[in-house]
Design an enzyme around this catalytic site. Structure first.
Site, PDB file in Angstrom:
ATOM      1  N   TYR A 140       0.832  -1.202   0.000  1.00 11.59           N
ATOM      2  CA  TYR A 140       0.000   0.000   0.000  1.00 11.59           C
ATOM      3  C   TYR A 140       0.864   1.249   0.000  1.00 11.59           C
ATOM      4  O   TYR A 140       2.087   1.186   0.216  1.00 11.59           O
ATOM      5  CB  TYR A 140      -0.956  -0.008   1.194  1.00 11.59           C
ATOM      6  CG  TYR A 140      -0.316   0.280   2.534  1.00 11.59           C
ATOM      7  CD1 TYR A 140       0.471  -0.680   3.173  1.00 11.59           C
ATOM      8  CD2 TYR A 140      -0.477   1.508   3.167  1.00 11.59           C
ATOM      9  CE1 TYR A 140       1.060  -0.422   4.401  1.00 11.59           C
ATOM     10  CE2 TYR A 140       0.114   1.772   4.403  1.00 11.59           C
ATOM     11  CZ  TYR A 140       0.883   0.801   5.013  1.00 11.59           C
ATOM     12  OH  TYR A 140       1.471   1.062   6.214  1.00 11.59           O
ATOM     13  N   ARG A 155       8.099   4.249  -4.688  1.00 13.12           N
ATOM     14  CA  ARG A 155       8.142   3.262  -3.598  1.00 13.12           C
ATOM     15  C   ARG A 155       7.077   2.177  -3.809  1.00 13.12           C
ATOM     16  O   ARG A 155       7.299   1.007  -3.522  1.00 13.12           O
ATOM     17  CB  ARG A 155       7.975   3.944  -2.241  1.00 13.12           C
ATOM     18  CG  ARG A 155       8.174   2.975  -1.074  1.00 13.12           C
ATOM     19  CD  ARG A 155       8.185   3.660   0.266  1.00 13.12           C
ATOM     20  NE  ARG A 155       6.905   4.270   0.568  1.00 13.12           N
ATOM     21  CZ  ARG A 155       6.673   5.016   1.655  1.00 13.12           C
ATOM     22  NH1 ARG A 155       7.636   5.252   2.518  1.00 13.12           N
ATOM     23  NH2 ARG A 155       5.477   5.525   1.864  1.00 13.12           N
ATOM     24  N   ARG A 203      -8.137 -20.073  -1.763  1.00  9.42           N
ATOM     25  CA  ARG A 203      -7.080 -19.939  -0.761  1.00  9.42           C
ATOM     26  C   ARG A 203      -6.026 -21.027  -0.882  1.00  9.42           C
ATOM     27  O   ARG A 203      -6.325 -22.220  -0.754  1.00  9.42           O
ATOM     28  CB  ARG A 203      -7.689 -19.966   0.646  1.00  9.42           C
ATOM     29  CG  ARG A 203      -6.695 -19.558   1.720  1.00  9.42           C
ATOM     30  CD  ARG A 203      -7.314 -19.499   3.097  1.00  9.42           C
ATOM     31  NE  ARG A 203      -6.346 -18.994   4.062  1.00  9.42           N
ATOM     32  CZ  ARG A 203      -5.386 -19.751   4.601  1.00  9.42           C
ATOM     33  NH1 ARG A 203      -5.288 -21.016   4.289  1.00  9.42           N
ATOM     34  NH2 ARG A 203      -4.534 -19.205   5.460  1.00  9.42           N
ATOM     35  N   LYS A 208       6.524  -1.900   1.889  1.00 11.41           N
ATOM     36  CA  LYS A 208       5.308  -1.371   2.546  1.00 11.41           C
ATOM     37  C   LYS A 208       4.159  -2.356   2.339  1.00 11.41           C
ATOM     38  O   LYS A 208       3.271  -2.132   1.508  1.00 11.41           O
ATOM     39  CB  LYS A 208       4.994   0.025   1.983  1.00 11.41           C
ATOM     40  CG  LYS A 208       4.174   0.888   2.922  1.00 11.41           C
ATOM     41  CD  LYS A 208       4.215   2.330   2.465  1.00 11.41           C
ATOM     42  CE  LYS A 208       3.171   3.191   3.128  1.00 11.41           C
ATOM     43  NZ  LYS A 208       3.208   3.236   4.577  1.00 11.41           N
ATOM     44  N   GLU A 224      11.994   2.521  14.420  1.00  9.27           N
ATOM     45  CA  GLU A 224      11.137   3.606  13.927  1.00  9.27           C
ATOM     46  C   GLU A 224       9.830   3.592  14.706  1.00  9.27           C
ATOM     47  O   GLU A 224       9.642   2.788  15.625  1.00  9.27           O
ATOM     48  CB  GLU A 224      10.885   3.443  12.429  1.00  9.27           C
ATOM     49  CG  GLU A 224      10.225   2.125  12.076  1.00  9.27           C
ATOM     50  CD  GLU A 224      10.056   1.912  10.571  1.00  9.27           C
ATOM     51  OE1 GLU A 224       9.940   2.905   9.830  1.00  9.27           O
ATOM     52  OE2 GLU A 224      10.019   0.742  10.156  1.00  9.27           O
ATOM     53  N   LEU A 271      11.078   1.362   7.330  1.00 11.49           N
ATOM     54  CA  LEU A 271      10.491   1.803   6.069  1.00 11.49           C
ATOM     55  C   LEU A 271      11.154   3.141   5.718  1.00 11.49           C
ATOM     56  O   LEU A 271      11.226   4.037   6.557  1.00 11.49           O
ATOM     57  CB  LEU A 271       8.980   2.016   6.203  1.00 11.49           C
ATOM     58  CG  LEU A 271       8.340   2.464   4.895  1.00 11.49           C
ATOM     59  CD1 LEU A 271       8.212   1.279   3.933  1.00 11.49           C
ATOM     60  CD2 LEU A 271       6.980   3.085   5.124  1.00 11.49           C
TER      61      LEU A 271
HETATM   62  N1  PMP Z   1       7.672   3.927   9.035  1.00 10.61           N
HETATM   63  C1  PMP Z   1       6.549   3.181   9.051  1.00 10.61           C
HETATM   64  C2  PMP Z   1       6.589   1.845   9.712  1.00 10.61           C
HETATM   65  C3  PMP Z   1       5.368   3.665   8.470  1.00 10.61           C
HETATM   66  O1  PMP Z   1       4.258   2.899   8.474  1.00 10.61           O
HETATM   67  C4  PMP Z   1       5.359   4.951   7.892  1.00 10.61           C
HETATM   68  C5  PMP Z   1       4.098   5.511   7.314  1.00 10.61           C
HETATM   69  N2  PMP Z   1       3.701   4.857   6.178  1.00 10.61           N
HETATM   70  C6  PMP Z   1       6.557   5.684   7.884  1.00 10.61           C
HETATM   71  C7  PMP Z   1       7.694   5.148   8.470  1.00 10.61           C
HETATM   72  C8  PMP Z   1       6.618   7.047   7.250  1.00 10.61           C
HETATM   73  O2  PMP Z   1       6.630   6.918   5.866  1.00 10.61           O
HETATM   74  P1  PMP Z   1       6.096   8.104   4.941  1.00 10.61           P
HETATM   75  O3  PMP Z   1       6.872   9.320   5.337  1.00 10.61           O
HETATM   76  O4  PMP Z   1       6.401   7.662   3.565  1.00 10.61           O
HETATM   77  O5  PMP Z   1       4.658   8.234   5.236  1.00 10.61           O
END
Ligand code: PMP
Length: 283
Positions: free
Chosen positions: A33, A52, A100, A148, A181, A205
């Site tokens: 996503y 991305r 499935r 993601k 994070e 991410l």
């Molecule tokens: N880390 C994680 C685990 C996230 O889910 C997000 C939000 N999608 C971010 C960092 C921040 O990413 P972005 O700046 O692309 O929204």
């Protein structure tokens, strides 16, 4: 006015929009996503988010169901149909609908849904002024969180733990005690004019907001270091932040019981937020 969603080639009433029970996103979290912010009707950092998305699709071996230009066309349509001035676009691609079975299905078309929602910049600015509180939790995620994917149970549980402890976000700790994070944001601290954020790897991410802020701060010659930090570093921090497409730059004033900057947002919070806002609006 009815809120409109996009589901596999059709625009429909958001409340009635649905996908099949054997969609692999639903059964296996087999999909990826993106979330795009919309500011003054403009999609923030569109090219980087789309790049991305294609990287995520490639990593899980799903072909994009539509061509690159079509994404922009549909997102713009949704912004217009839903009259979004400031808001968010949620876009999800799954491997599609199939009986499935763990192995990849043959000849299945990937599913695509795109939704939009309105947000208030007034709410953002009033939250910004107070700053947010963060709860430390363990990072229970898999080893490829650079993709993601829809595989979001660990961050869901981390965020819930934060909320139950009166906090707004969770910062997750790896097995060596470093912050990876936030549950849905990247993490930053500032120690003696030096801004520190976790380096990009498979363990975080690579946030698009993080990338935009890094670029903006380089232009302003802010001293930035991409390195891991732990709870001791947080104790020495003068300021702290999170970044994400939904929160932009948001100051952190408490991490567990550690007050940051005596519990009030600091001078750099505005400098970073302004640098980011200026950078995305100039693009
Ligand atoms: N880390 C994680 C685990 C996230 O889910 C997000 C939000 N999608 C971010 C960092 C921040 O990413 P972005 O700046 O692309 O929204």
């Amino acid at each position: 006015m009815t809120r409109i969603a996009y589901v596999n080639g059709k625009y429909c009433d958001h409340d009635l929009a649905h996908v099949h029970i054997e969609d692999r996103g639903y059964q296996f979290a087999d999909g990826v996503y993106e979330v795009f912010a919309v500011l003054n009707k403009k999609i923030v950092d569109y090219d980087d988010h789309l790049k991305r998305l294609y990287r995520s699709l490639n990593e899980i071996k799903v072909k994009s169901p539509i061509c690159k230009d079509a994404f922009l066309f549909i997102i713009r349509n949704l912004i217009r149909k839903n009259n979004v001035t400031n808001g968010l676009i949620y876009l999800q691609v799954t491997r599609g609908v199939a009986e499935r079975d763990f192995k990849f299905p043959k000849n299945t078309k990937p599913s695509l849904i795109i939704t939009s929602k309105k947000t208030s910049m007034d709410d953002y600015f009033s939250k910004f002024k107070k700053g947010i509180k963060v709860k430390i939790t363990d990072d229970l995620r898999w080893k490829r969180v650079d993709i993601k994917t829809l595989n979001l149970l660990p961050p869901v549980l981390a965020k819930q733990k934060a909320i139950e402890n009166g906090c707004d976000e969770a910062w997750m700790l790896d097995s060596e005690g470093f912050i990876t994070e936030g549950s849905s944001s990247n993490a930053w601290i500032l120690i003696k004019n030096k801004l520190i954020t976790t380096p990009a790897s498979n363990s975080i991410l690579k946030g698009i907001t993080r990338l935009s802020l890094i670029k903006a701060l380089k232009k302003k010659k802010i001293n930035l270091v991409e390195k891991k930090f732990n709870i001791n570093d947080i104790k020495n921090a003068d300021e702290a932040f999170i970044t994400s497409a939904t929160q932009f730059v948001m100051p952190v004033v408490k991490v567990d019981n550690i007050k940051i900057g005596k519990g009030k947002i600091g001078n750099y919070a505005n400098i970073f937020k302004d640098a980011y806002m200026e950078a995305i609006q100039l693009k």
